[in-house]
Scaffold this motif. Structure first.
Motif, mmCIF file in Angstrom:
data_model
loop_
_atom_site.group_PDB
_atom_site.id
_atom_site.type_symbol
_atom_site.label_atom_id
_atom_site.label_comp_id
_atom_site.label_asym_id
_atom_site.label_seq_id
_atom_site.Cartn_x
_atom_site.Cartn_y
_atom_site.Cartn_z
ATOM 1 N N GLY A 236 -6.344 6.553 -1.194
ATOM 2 C CA GLY A 236 -6.546 5.737 0.349
ATOM 3 C C GLY A 236 -6.358 4.284 0.099
ATOM 4 O O GLY A 236 -5.555 3.660 0.981
ATOM 5 N N SER A 237 -6.966 3.680 -0.755
ATOM 6 C CA SER A 237 -6.621 2.203 -1.294
ATOM 7 C C SER A 237 -5.367 1.794 -1.327
ATOM 8 O O SER A 237 -4.759 0.932 -0.823
ATOM 9 N N ALA A 238 -4.770 2.693 -2.309
ATOM 10 C CA ALA A 238 -3.214 2.171 -2.391
ATOM 11 C C ALA A 238 -2.409 2.500 -1.270
ATOM 12 O O ALA A 238 -1.626 1.482 -1.109
ATOM 13 N N GLU A 239 -2.661 3.443 -0.427
ATOM 14 C CA GLU A 239 -1.834 3.404 0.905
ATOM 15 C C GLU A 239 -2.038 2.372 1.621
ATOM 16 O O GLU A 239 -0.900 2.093 2.314
ATOM 17 N N GLU A 240 -3.493 1.993 1.782
ATOM 18 C CA GLU A 240 -3.340 0.699 2.667
ATOM 19 C C GLU A 240 -2.894 -0.407 2.431
ATOM 20 O O GLU A 240 -2.329 -1.219 3.166
ATOM 21 N N LYS A 241 -2.712 -0.456 1.147
ATOM 22 C CA LYS A 241 -2.115 -1.982 0.540
ATOM 23 C C LYS A 241 -0.691 -1.675 0.648
ATOM 24 O O LYS A 241 0.115 -2.766 0.525
ATOM 25 N N LEU A 242 0.103 -0.679 0.737
ATOM 26 C CA LEU A 242 1.540 -0.366 1.039
ATOM 27 C C LEU A 242 2.064 -0.796 2.450
ATOM 28 O O LEU A 242 2.470 -0.079 3.076
ATOM 29 N N VAL A 243 1.710 -2.006 2.927
ATOM 30 C CA VAL A 243 2.070 -2.363 4.368
ATOM 31 C C VAL A 243 3.645 -2.752 4.188
ATOM 32 O O VAL A 243 3.679 -3.766 3.364
ATOM 33 N N ALA A 419 2.436 -3.034 -4.517
ATOM 34 C CA ALA A 419 1.711 -3.782 -3.553
ATOM 35 C C ALA A 419 1.204 -5.309 -4.153
ATOM 36 O O ALA A 419 0.808 -6.179 -3.345
ATOM 37 N N GLY A 420 1.315 -5.277 -5.373
ATOM 38 C CA GLY A 420 0.855 -6.566 -6.154
ATOM 39 C C GLY A 420 -0.781 -6.661 -6.133
ATOM 40 O O GLY A 420 -1.315 -7.536 -6.083
ATOM 41 N N ALA A 421 -1.345 -5.548 -6.021
ATOM 42 C CA ALA A 421 -2.830 -5.451 -6.062
ATOM 43 C C ALA A 421 -3.439 -5.219 -7.586
ATOM 44 O O ALA A 421 -4.730 -5.140 -7.706
#
Length: 482
Positions: A236-243, A419-421
């Motif tokens: 879920g965190s990875a999906e949120e960062k993929l804006v 996402a560069g996270a």
């Protein structure tokens, strides 16, 4: 009674497969979690980046461009030129004592706006080199992810195949002993020997795959320690960062393409400012001696100015226009590629989550089926062949489950990289007032002024991204691998 004892011995041998596999696989799974050998992915990435040969090359490119920018701050367009001449009448035979000495020094002058345009080109080249370094850093992260996933999957497969080979060896020994005393048939012994040979073949192939995967990891890190990929388990965190917009605008490849376009526009502006060769201005002196006359000394100023010519201007402008057209094309292609890859990453993340759940369910059901067929074989309701195939299918399902689990963790980490996270790859979002419109064609190469949009800085240590086919699972001769 003899048949019952043989069945019990065979069942005990078959039952050892699961505990041995669990123990061996657990050791393999926790190999990267050892306190002495634990290596997080950000630390592994920093280690690989410190050894990457492209880093030094890109750093040299950046420093060279910065040195050019500093040199362009000179008062003159080039270094001074010295000239001198000497004349006398001895060569013609008159020998009347006519002697002339001439000397001078001159410097080239900047054309209007040429010095400032030269500095802009150099600074833009330095910024482009820095962005290429960021893109190479991200490409290295993807390569490290691929190598780590391959090594981890290979080690898990080694654990599984070795446990299966050990259990098959014990089973073969038990069946051979039972065949000698007449408790089982020769066909069962041949079946057990074939199962052992197949298991040993799979184990040998798994060892080769593991050694190859470790070699790829050593090439990047200098050590075979597998980075901890299992720490990334929050999709879920990875999906949120993929804006989409944020990731696209801050992708190092897009930023590098933008900097290349800015450098090309600066180069075109410089070509326009260099509409003729640089004029030169200087001072000169003449020391002259004539027969029967006193010494004659003179000092003066000289000026040289070549006139504009299409022979000089056309090649410069053509080369600058070609560079700008190529840079704008690459920027458009980079944006398209990033958009496509973001869609692929999202699809991979969703598919990996579904595949992981399905693989876990399949492994559980096939394990239960194998247990049921073993009990049926104990009651002489089916053959040894059915029990062996069921157990082998269960272990193949375990391999599929392991692969699906690793791909799931890898898909999460791949999304974070895009996402560069990931620590070491952080990117500052680019604020924009309006939503991006559809991609348009390249801007006109006839731009007269240099437009450099204010873009955030990407962390200096920083391939092109790609969606890897991650790890190709080796096919076991006992069953298919997806």
């Amino acid at each position: 009674m003899k048949a019952s004892r043989c069945c019990l011995a065979l069942l005990m041998a078959l039952g050892t497969l699961r505990p041995v596999y669990a123990q061996t696989a657990s050791a393999a799974f926790s190999e990267t979690a050892s306190p002495r050998e634990r290596l997080s992915f950000p630390d592994a990435l920093a280690l690989a980046w410190a050894q990457d040969p492209r880093r030094a090359e890109l750093g040299t490119n950046r420093r060279s461009a910065e040195a050019r920018a500093r040199a362009a701050g000179s008062w003159f367009a080039g270094g001074p030129s010295l000239s001198g001449s000497y004349f006398d009448d001895h060569a013609v035979g008159s020998n009347l004592g006519y002697t002339t000495y001439e000397g001078g020094v001159s410097v080239p002058l900047w054309l209007p706006g040429q010095g400032n345009a030269t500095r802009k080109v150099a600074r833009a080249d330095a910024e482009a080199a820095a962005e290429r370094s960021s893109a190479e850093h991200m490409a290295l992260a993807v390569r490290l992810l691929d190598a780590s996933a391959a090594a981890l999957l290979a080690r898990r497969r080694v654990a599984t195949t070795q446990a299966l080979a050990s259990a098959a060896a014990r089973l073969n020994t038990t069946v051979a002993r039972a065949t000698r005393v007449g408790e089982t048939t020769q066909a069962d012994q041949q079946m057990a020997e074939a199962a052992l040979a197949t298991a040993r073949t799979d184990a040998a192939m798994a060892q080769e795959e593991a050694q190859t995967a470790d070699a790829g990891l050593v090439a990047l890190l200098g050590t075979p320690v597998v980075p901890d990929l299992l720490a990334f388990s929050v999709p879920g965190s990875a999906e949120e960062k993929l804006v989409a917009h944020t990731v696209e605008e801050n992708d190092p490849r897009v930023r590098a393409a933008q900097k290349e376009s800015a450098a090309a526009r600066a180069d075109l502006l410089l070509a326009r400012r260099s509409f003729m060769p640089n004029p030169e201005i200087g001072v000169g002196a003449i020391h002259e001696k004539q027969y029967g006359s006193p010494w004659d000394n003179r000092v003066g100023v000289n000026f040289t100015m070549p006139l504009p010519s299409a022979v000089h201007n056309a090649p410069l402008l053509a080369e600058a226009r070609n560079r700008l057209a190529a840079a704008e094309t690459q920027e458009t292609l980079a944006r398209r590629m990033v958009r496509q890859e973001l869609a692929q990453i999202r699809a991979r993340l969703a598919a990996a989550s579904a595949a992981r759940q399905s693989a876990q369910t399949a492994a559980q059901q096939l394990d239960r089926r194998a247990d049921l067929l073993e009990r049926s074989w104990k009651l002489q309701e089916n053959s040894l062949d059915d029990a062996l195939r069921a157990r082998q299918a269960a272990y193949m399902a375990d391999l599929v489950r392991d692969r699906a689990e690793i791909l799931w963790h890898s898909a999460i980490l791949r999304a974070l990289i895009a996402a560069g996270a990931v620590p070491g790859l952080e990117q500052t979002p680019t604020p924009r007032a309006t939503q991006p419109g559809p991609l348009t064609g390249p801007a006109s190469a006839e731009t007269e002024t240099l437009h450099e949009p204010d873009m955030p800085h990407t962390r200096q240590p920083g391939e092109a991204l790609h969606i890897p086919e991650m790890v190709s699972a080796s096919r076991s001769s006992g069953g298919p691998m997806p």
